[in-house]
Design a protein around this motif. Structure first.
Motif, short mmCIF file in Angstrom:
data_model
loop_
_atom_site.label_atom_id
_atom_site.label_comp_id
_atom_site.label_asym_id
_atom_site.label_seq_id
_atom_site.Cartn_x
_atom_site.Cartn_y
_atom_site.Cartn_z
N ALA A 20 5.44 10.19 -46.01
CA ALA A 20 6.51 11.11 -45.70
C ALA A 20 7.61 10.48 -46.47
CB ALA A 20 6.93 11.21 -44.15
N HIS A 38 6.29 16.11 -40.82
CA HIS A 38 6.15 14.90 -40.03
C HIS A 38 7.33 14.95 -38.84
CE1 HIS A 38 5.00 10.72 -39.33
NE2 HIS A 38 6.14 10.35 -39.71
N GLU A 104 7.43 5.31 -38.34
CA GLU A 104 6.90 6.07 -37.05
C GLU A 104 8.10 5.83 -36.14
OE1 GLU A 104 4.04 7.52 -36.35
OE2 GLU A 104 3.75 7.02 -38.38
N ARG A 110 13.60 6.37 -36.54
CA ARG A 110 12.64 6.24 -37.68
C ARG A 110 13.07 5.21 -38.68
NH1 ARG A 110 8.11 9.87 -37.00
NH2 ARG A 110 8.50 11.49 -35.64
#
Length: 115
Positions: A20, A38, A104, A110
């Motif tokens: 991503a 995502h 993540e 993130r």
């Protein structure tokens, strides 16, 4: 075993193993399709970028940058003038465009890793 092959299945297959990515330039931010899924980005989604202890992070928010779809492929993006110049103050790479891999979800944000 029966397998139905649809455009969506082929699209997901083509994206397997790809990261991503969020691209920051002097005209704003663009996310790739993998990042869109995502992060569950939709038009009018909002987020902030946070820089702390040498780490840039993506954080969902009720204020901040507003997502809209743009271009031929309707990629999620945000228009912000001179953002890459501002981000360069932290990384000192003298670049016009920064590409970040989106990590993540951890501790409410993130981590964005410079690629």
């Amino acid at each position: 075993m029966k397998i139905e092959i649809t455009p969506k299945v082929v699209e997901l297959f083509n994206e397997e193993g790809k990261p991503a990515i969020m691209t920051v330039g002097n005209k704003g931010i663009t996310f790739n399709k993998i990042a869109e899924r995502h992060l569950s980005l939709k038009p009018d989604s909002k987020f902030l970028l946070e820089f702390e202890d040498g780490i840039l992070s993506y954080k969902e928010s009720t204020e901040g940058f507003t997502v809209h779809l743009t271009g031929k492929y309707q990629l999620p993006s945000c228009t912000v003038q001179s953002l890459a110049k501002y981000i360069d103050k932290f990384f000192k790479k003298n670049l016009n465009t920064f590409r970040f891999e989106i990590g993540e979800f951890k501790e409410g944000k993130r981590k964005l890793t410079l690629v």
